[in-house]
Design a protein around this motif. Structure first.
Motif, PDB file in Angstrom:
ATOM      1  N   GLY A   1      30.565  56.080  47.163  1.00  0.00           N
ATOM      2  CA  GLY A   1      29.218  55.542  47.311  1.00  0.00           C
ATOM      3  C   GLY A   1      28.596  55.042  46.024  1.00  0.00           C
ATOM      4  N   GLU A   2      29.327  55.124  44.921  1.00  0.00           N
ATOM      5  CA  GLU A   2      28.806  54.692  43.631  1.00  0.00           C
ATOM      6  C   GLU A   2      29.444  53.366  43.212  1.00  0.00           C
ATOM      7  N   ILE A   3      28.634  52.500  42.626  1.00  0.00           N
ATOM      8  CA  ILE A   3      29.119  51.226  42.098  1.00  0.00           C
ATOM      9  C   ILE A   3      28.900  51.227  40.592  1.00  0.00           C
ATOM     10  N   ASP A   4      29.992  51.181  39.838  1.00  0.00           N
ATOM     11  CA  ASP A   4      29.904  51.228  38.375  1.00  0.00           C
ATOM     12  C   ASP A   4      30.685  50.060  37.779  1.00  0.00           C
ATOM     13  N   PRO A   5      30.090  48.869  37.749  1.00  0.00           N
ATOM     14  CA  PRO A   5      30.817  47.691  37.255  1.00  0.00           C
ATOM     15  C   PRO A   5      31.212  47.806  35.788  1.00  0.00           C
ATOM     16  N   CYS A   6      30.524  48.669  35.030  1.00  0.00           N
ATOM     17  CA  CYS A   6      30.841  48.799  33.607  1.00  0.00           C
ATOM     18  C   CYS A   6      32.221  49.390  33.365  1.00  0.00           C
ATOM     19  N   SER A   7      32.802  50.015  34.389  1.00  0.00           N
ATOM     20  CA  SER A   7      34.140  50.584  34.259  1.00  0.00           C
ATOM     21  C   SER A   7      35.223  49.649  34.798  1.00  0.00           C
ATOM     22  N   TRP A   8      34.831  48.480  35.270  1.00  0.00           N
ATOM     23  CA  TRP A   8      35.790  47.557  35.881  1.00  0.00           C
ATOM     24  C   TRP A   8      36.470  46.700  34.823  1.00  0.00           C
ATOM     25  N   PHE A   9      37.689  46.293  35.139  1.00  0.00           N
ATOM     26  CA  PHE A   9      38.458  45.433  34.242  1.00  0.00           C
ATOM     27  C   PHE A   9      37.722  44.113  34.018  1.00  0.00           C
ATOM     28  N   GLY A  10      37.623  43.707  32.748  1.00  0.00           N
ATOM     29  CA  GLY A  10      37.033  42.417  32.417  1.00  0.00           C
ATOM     30  C   GLY A  10      35.529  42.393  32.356  1.00  0.00           C
ATOM     31  N   VAL A  11      34.894  43.545  32.606  1.00  0.00           N
ATOM     32  CA  VAL A  11      33.429  43.611  32.617  1.00  0.00           C
ATOM     33  C   VAL A  11      32.964  44.466  31.441  1.00  0.00           C
ATOM     34  N   GLU A  12      32.019  43.967  30.697  1.00  0.00           N
ATOM     35  CA  GLU A  12      31.427  44.731  29.600  1.00  0.00           C
ATOM     36  C   GLU A  12      29.917  44.808  29.791  1.00  0.00           C
ATOM     37  N   CYS A  13      29.367  45.969  29.435  1.00  0.00           N
ATOM     38  CA  CYS A  13      27.941  46.208  29.621  1.00  0.00           C
ATOM     39  C   CYS A  13      27.270  46.575  28.308  1.00  0.00           C
ATOM     40  N   SER A  14      25.970  46.388  28.284  1.00  0.00           N
ATOM     41  CA  SER A  14      25.135  46.818  27.169  1.00  0.00           C
ATOM     42  C   SER A  14      23.810  47.278  27.750  1.00  0.00           C
ATOM     43  N   ASP A  15      23.409  48.499  27.392  1.00  0.00           N
ATOM     44  CA  ASP A  15      22.173  49.072  27.942  1.00  0.00           C
ATOM     45  C   ASP A  15      22.185  49.040  29.468  1.00  0.00           C
ATOM     46  N   GLU A  16      23.368  49.366  30.040  1.00  0.00           N
ATOM     47  CA  GLU A  16      23.549  49.428  31.493  1.00  0.00           C
ATOM     48  C   GLU A  16      23.266  48.089  32.172  1.00  0.00           C
ATOM     49  N   LYS A  17      23.604  47.007  31.480  1.00  0.00           N
ATOM     50  CA  LYS A  17      23.488  45.670  32.050  1.00  0.00           C
ATOM     51  C   LYS A  17      24.795  44.930  31.800  1.00  0.00           C
ATOM     52  N   VAL A  18      25.266  44.199  32.788  1.00  0.00           N
ATOM     53  CA  VAL A  18      26.500  43.428  32.645  1.00  0.00           C
ATOM     54  C   VAL A  18      26.221  42.230  31.750  1.00  0.00           C
ATOM     55  N   VAL A  19      26.921  42.151  30.612  1.00  0.00           N
ATOM     56  CA  VAL A  19      26.669  41.079  29.657  1.00  0.00           C
ATOM     57  C   VAL A  19      27.887  40.182  29.429  1.00  0.00           C
ATOM     58  N   ILE A  20      29.088  40.666  29.754  1.00  0.00           N
ATOM     59  CA  ILE A  20      30.298  39.863  29.543  1.00  0.00           C
ATOM     60  C   ILE A  20      31.201  39.963  30.757  1.00  0.00           C
ATOM     61  N   LEU A  21      31.697  38.820  31.203  1.00  0.00           N
ATOM     62  CA  LEU A  21      32.733  38.754  32.240  1.00  0.00           C
ATOM     63  C   LEU A  21      33.885  37.954  31.666  1.00  0.00           C
ATOM     64  N   ASN A  22      34.984  38.644  31.351  1.00  0.00           N
ATOM     65  CA  ASN A  22      36.127  38.016  30.695  1.00  0.00           C
ATOM     66  C   ASN A  22      37.372  38.224  31.556  1.00  0.00           C
ATOM     67  N   LEU A  23      37.751  37.184  32.283  1.00  0.00           N
ATOM     68  CA  LEU A  23      38.910  37.250  33.183  1.00  0.00           C
ATOM     69  C   LEU A  23      39.864  36.089  32.891  1.00  0.00           C
ATOM     70  N   LYS A  24      40.158  35.873  31.639  1.00  0.00           N
ATOM     71  CA  LYS A  24      41.018  34.754  31.264  1.00  0.00           C
ATOM     72  C   LYS A  24      42.493  35.097  31.470  1.00  0.00           C
ATOM     73  N   ASP A  25      43.299  34.053  31.680  1.00  0.00           N
ATOM     74  CA  ASP A  25      44.762  34.142  31.740  1.00  0.00           C
ATOM     75  C   ASP A  25      45.258  35.067  32.857  1.00  0.00           C
ATOM     76  N   LEU A  26      44.588  35.074  34.004  1.00  0.00           N
ATOM     77  CA  LEU A  26      44.967  35.969  35.097  1.00  0.00           C
ATOM     78  C   LEU A  26      45.466  35.225  36.330  1.00  0.00           C
ATOM     79  N   CYS A  27      45.409  33.902  36.316  1.00  0.00           N
ATOM     80  CA  CYS A  27      45.869  33.089  37.450  1.00  0.00           C
ATOM     81  C   CYS A  27      45.159  33.452  38.757  1.00  0.00           C
ATOM     82  N   LEU A  28      43.897  33.783  38.662  1.00  0.00           N
ATOM     83  CA  LEU A  28      43.102  34.058  39.858  1.00  0.00           C
ATOM     84  C   LEU A  28      42.862  32.762  40.616  1.00  0.00           C
ATOM     85  N   VAL A  29      42.932  32.837  41.925  1.00  0.00           N
ATOM     86  CA  VAL A  29      42.697  31.673  42.780  1.00  0.00           C
ATOM     87  C   VAL A  29      41.467  31.950  43.633  1.00  0.00           C
TER      88      VAL A  29
END
Length: 206
Positions: A67-95
């Motif tokens: 029941g908890e959502i913690d995007p700061c622990s997800w791959f490619g996501v960086e947070c500052s002061d509990e706010k998502v500030v960076i989304l880095n998903l390069k070189d992953l061939c996502l479609v």
């Protein structure tokens, strides 16, 4: 007769109490999802739903746990002061494609989706991110008009759109930002990019 009426009144009271408990429960749930971090996490989950292929399983830990959502622990996501500030998903061939959910990530300073296979148009909502400083969408399959609001974004310092499909209707201000950004890409980054196989190439080692 009085006993029957009293029983009906008791049932009515019980129903009212149960209804109040249900309303309080829903209110608590809404409160728990009203925090910025949870709303940003939900927006990222909607972004994940638009990814139709993830060959390296990069987004496998993007999920709700107990029941908890913690995007700061997800791959490619960086947070500052509990706010998502960076989304880095390069070189992953996502479609997949991008949608309006990016408008909910209003604290983003950097979006790096370089060397994937995202297609379709770039959503207008990305142009409305006033904190955005870096947008790297190079080596994808984006097409169509570019969000016009980028010309008014004074925070944007780096814009990389190389190796995409035709992007029409670019405002003159966008060309100026793009020219500035090209000087901010250092030689090491250019060298590294040259050695990484493109996801747009059929020869990528899966």
């Amino acid at each position: 007769m009085y006993g029957l009426w009293g029983f009906e009144r008791l049932k009515l009271r019980m129903m009212v109490v149960m209804l109040l408990m249900l309303v309080l429960s829903l209110f608590e749930q809404n409160m728990s999802f009203s925090s910025p971090l949870n709303s940003e996490g939900l927006a990222l989950l909607r972004f994940k739903q638009r990814v139709v292929s993830d060959p390296f399983g990069a987004l496998s830990n993007w999920k709700e746990i107990d029941g908890e959502i913690d995007p700061c622990s997800w791959f490619g996501v960086e947070c500052s002061d509990e706010k998502v500030v960076i989304l880095n998903l390069k070189d992953l061939c996502l479609v997949g494609n991008l949608g309006p959910e990016f408008g909910k990530l209003e604290n983003l300073k950097s979006i790096i989706l370089r060397n994937n296979s995202f297609s379709g148009s770039i959503p207008q909502e990305i142009g409305e991110l006033k904190e955005l400083e870096v947008l790297d969408l190079g080596f994808n399959n984006f097409s169509g008009p570019f969000p016009s609001d980028f010309g008014n974004n004074l925070s944007l310092t780096t814009l990389l759109l190389d190796n995409n499909e035709f992007l029409g209707n670019l405002a003159p201000e966008i060309y100026e930002v793009k020219m500035l950004s090209e000087f901010q890409v250092d030689e090491n980054r250019l060298t590294d990019a040259a050695t990484i196989p493109s996801c747009k190439s059929s020869g990528f080692p899966w």
